[in-house]
Design an enzyme around this catalytic site. Structure first.
Site, PDB file in Angstrom:
ATOM      1  N   ASN A 233     -22.329  48.904 -26.378  1.00  0.00           N
ATOM      2  CA  ASN A 233     -21.472  48.019 -27.171  1.00  0.00           C
ATOM      3  C   ASN A 233     -22.053  47.677 -28.543  1.00  0.00           C
ATOM      4  O   ASN A 233     -21.854  46.593 -29.066  1.00  0.00           O
ATOM      5  CB  ASN A 233     -21.111  46.761 -26.366  1.00  0.00           C
ATOM      6  CG  ASN A 233     -22.327  45.965 -25.938  1.00  0.00           C
ATOM      7  OD1 ASN A 233     -23.453  46.341 -26.245  1.00  0.00           O
ATOM      8  ND2 ASN A 233     -22.106  44.853 -25.253  1.00  0.00           N
TER       9      ASN A 233
ATOM     10  N   LYS B  51     -27.763  48.999 -31.273  1.00  0.00           N
ATOM     11  CA  LYS B  51     -28.104  49.715 -30.040  1.00  0.00           C
ATOM     12  C   LYS B  51     -28.019  51.237 -30.222  1.00  0.00           C
ATOM     13  O   LYS B  51     -27.460  51.718 -31.216  1.00  0.00           O
ATOM     14  CB  LYS B  51     -27.168  49.233 -28.923  1.00  0.00           C
ATOM     15  CG  LYS B  51     -27.357  47.753 -28.569  1.00  0.00           C
ATOM     16  CD  LYS B  51     -26.492  47.350 -27.372  1.00  0.00           C
ATOM     17  CE  LYS B  51     -26.740  45.908 -26.963  1.00  0.00           C
ATOM     18  NZ  LYS B  51     -25.967  45.543 -25.743  1.00  0.00           N
TER      19      LYS B  51
ATOM     20  N   GLU C 174     -36.604  36.206 -28.467  1.00  0.00           N
ATOM     21  CA  GLU C 174     -36.310  37.612 -28.741  1.00  0.00           C
ATOM     22  C   GLU C 174     -36.884  38.055 -30.079  1.00  0.00           C
ATOM     23  O   GLU C 174     -37.422  39.162 -30.199  1.00  0.00           O
ATOM     24  CB  GLU C 174     -34.795  37.834 -28.687  1.00  0.00           C
ATOM     25  CG  GLU C 174     -34.251  37.651 -27.265  1.00  0.00           C
ATOM     26  CD  GLU C 174     -32.737  37.595 -27.190  1.00  0.00           C
ATOM     27  OE1 GLU C 174     -32.220  37.417 -26.076  1.00  0.00           O
ATOM     28  OE2 GLU C 174     -32.053  37.730 -28.239  1.00  0.00           O
TER      29      GLU C 174
ATOM     30  N   HIS D 156     -26.678  43.924 -30.103  1.00  0.00           N
ATOM     31  CA  HIS D 156     -27.100  42.745 -29.338  1.00  0.00           C
ATOM     32  C   HIS D 156     -27.028  41.533 -30.262  1.00  0.00           C
ATOM     33  O   HIS D 156     -27.268  41.643 -31.458  1.00  0.00           O
ATOM     34  CB  HIS D 156     -28.549  42.925 -28.860  1.00  0.00           C
ATOM     35  CG  HIS D 156     -29.142  41.669 -28.284  1.00  0.00           C
ATOM     36  ND1 HIS D 156     -28.904  41.280 -26.993  1.00  0.00           N
ATOM     37  CD2 HIS D 156     -29.922  40.699 -28.844  1.00  0.00           C
ATOM     38  CE1 HIS D 156     -29.534  40.122 -26.772  1.00  0.00           C
ATOM     39  NE2 HIS D 156     -30.161  39.756 -27.879  1.00  0.00           N
TER      40      HIS D 156
ATOM     41  N   TYR E 181     -34.567  42.585 -21.115  1.00  0.00           N
ATOM     42  CA  TYR E 181     -33.358  42.196 -20.367  1.00  0.00           C
ATOM     43  C   TYR E 181     -33.688  41.633 -18.988  1.00  0.00           C
ATOM     44  O   TYR E 181     -32.826  41.639 -18.100  1.00  0.00           O
ATOM     45  CB  TYR E 181     -32.418  43.388 -20.239  1.00  0.00           C
ATOM     46  CG  TYR E 181     -31.634  43.686 -21.509  1.00  0.00           C
ATOM     47  CD1 TYR E 181     -30.636  42.812 -21.953  1.00  0.00           C
ATOM     48  CD2 TYR E 181     -31.873  44.816 -22.266  1.00  0.00           C
ATOM     49  CE1 TYR E 181     -29.914  43.063 -23.110  1.00  0.00           C
ATOM     50  CE2 TYR E 181     -31.152  45.091 -23.428  1.00  0.00           C
ATOM     51  CZ  TYR E 181     -30.171  44.201 -23.837  1.00  0.00           C
ATOM     52  OH  TYR E 181     -29.444  44.450 -24.977  1.00  0.00           O
TER      53      TYR E 181
HETATM   54  P1  IDP Z   1     -24.019  40.108 -24.394  1.00  0.00           P
HETATM   55  O1  IDP Z   1     -24.778  41.306 -24.955  1.00  0.00           O
HETATM   56  O2  IDP Z   1     -22.631  40.014 -24.936  1.00  0.00           O
HETATM   57  O3  IDP Z   1     -24.794  38.814 -24.520  1.00  0.00           O
HETATM   58  P2  IDP Z   1     -24.776  40.110 -21.575  1.00  0.00           P
HETATM   59  O4  IDP Z   1     -23.928  39.577 -20.473  1.00  0.00           O
HETATM   60  O5  IDP Z   1     -25.974  39.307 -22.005  1.00  0.00           O
HETATM   61  O6  IDP Z   1     -23.820  40.392 -22.828  1.00  0.00           O
HETATM   62  O7  IDP Z   1     -25.235  41.559 -21.130  1.00  0.00           O
HETATM   63  C1  IDP Z   1     -26.276  42.237 -21.820  1.00  0.00           C
HETATM   64  C2  IDP Z   1     -25.844  43.668 -22.036  1.00  0.00           C
HETATM   65  O8  IDP Z   1     -25.705  44.311 -20.771  1.00  0.00           O
HETATM   66  C3  IDP Z   1     -24.487  43.859 -22.707  1.00  0.00           C
HETATM   67  O9  IDP Z   1     -24.534  43.739 -24.112  1.00  0.00           O
HETATM   68  C4  IDP Z   1     -24.126  45.267 -22.262  1.00  0.00           C
HETATM   69  O10 IDP Z   1     -24.843  46.259 -23.011  1.00  0.00           O
HETATM   70  C5  IDP Z   1     -24.643  45.267 -20.838  1.00  0.00           C
HETATM   71  N1  IDP Z   1     -23.603  44.839 -19.872  1.00  0.00           N
HETATM   72  C6  IDP Z   1     -23.110  43.589 -19.668  1.00  0.00           C
HETATM   73  N2  IDP Z   1     -22.170  43.573 -18.714  1.00  0.00           N
HETATM   74  C7  IDP Z   1     -22.074  44.854 -18.266  1.00  0.00           C
HETATM   75  C8  IDP Z   1     -21.268  45.489 -17.268  1.00  0.00           C
HETATM   76  O11 IDP Z   1     -20.453  44.866 -16.580  1.00  0.00           O
HETATM   77  N3  IDP Z   1     -21.446  46.843 -17.115  1.00  0.00           N
HETATM   78  C9  IDP Z   1     -22.344  47.562 -17.846  1.00  0.00           C
HETATM   79  N4  IDP Z   1     -23.117  46.999 -18.795  1.00  0.00           N
HETATM   80  C10 IDP Z   1     -22.985  45.673 -19.011  1.00  0.00           C
HETATM   81 MG    MG Z   2     -26.606  38.291 -23.682  1.00  0.00          MG
END
Ligand code: IDP
Ligand code: MG
Length: 140
Positions: A114, A11, A128, A117, A51
């Site tokens: 974070n 990312k 994807e 992905h 997304y």
């Molecule tokens: P994942 O990437 O671990 O699968 P997902 O729930 O699919 O997590 O969420 C997609 C992305 O959205 C996350 O990787 C993160 O960048 C962002 N995200 C998820 N939850 C939050 C939140 O509570 N606040 C802000 N960004 C979030």
């Molecule tokens: Mg996810």
């Protein structure tokens, strides 16, 4: 795409910080083979489409802005049990909850920024991977 494949992005936060090489090293050392890879930058609209499953979530708009804020690396990875093993390698969504030694624990800046992905199912890995790569842009 075969069930032994997953899809990842490095990312914008991790790309900008110069952590691409270190993250790819961890991926290869964990036994994943890179079968497709490119550097690119998403538009807000493309990030929104990728997304789309999260479009009702409160963080969706910010996530699309963030994911289009700078270059990323997109890649397809191959390994037995790729989806589950890669989720274990990257760690929890929130780096505060990620296990020691995971990519997100080491490199993530926040729950949003974070670092990487990782697909959450074989079905989504296929969707994807195909979103980013044609059959001529990947091995096998
Ligand atoms: P994942 O990437 O671990 O699968 P997902 O729930 O699919 O997590 O969420 C997609 C992305 O959205 C996350 O990787 C993160 O960048 C962002 N995200 C998820 N939850 C939050 C939140 O509570 N606040 C802000 N960004 C979030
Ligand atoms: Mg996810």
């Amino acid at each position: 795409m075969a069930a032994n494949r997953t899809f990842t992005m490095i990312k914008p936060d991790a790309f900008e910080a110069g952590n691409t090489g270190a993250i790819l090293k961890m991926i290869e050392e964990a036994g994943f083979k890179i079968v497709a890879m490119k550097a690119t930058q998403l538009t807000p609209a493309i990030a929104g489409k990728f997304y789309e499953v999260h479009k009702e979530r409160p963080f969706y708009a910010d996530l699309c802005t963030y994911m289009s804020s700078g270059p990323i690396i997109a890649a397809i990875l191959e390994k037995d049990n790729a989806v589950e093993d890669y989720r274990n390698l990257i760690g929890a969504t929130n780096p505060a909850n990620a296990a020691e030694g995971t990519i997100r624990k080491i490199f993530a800046k926040s729950i949003e920024a974070n670092a990487v992905h990782g697909s959450d199912s074989d079905e989504n890995a296929e969707i994807e991977g195909s979103f980013f790569f044609s059959q001529f842009e990947r091995i096998g």
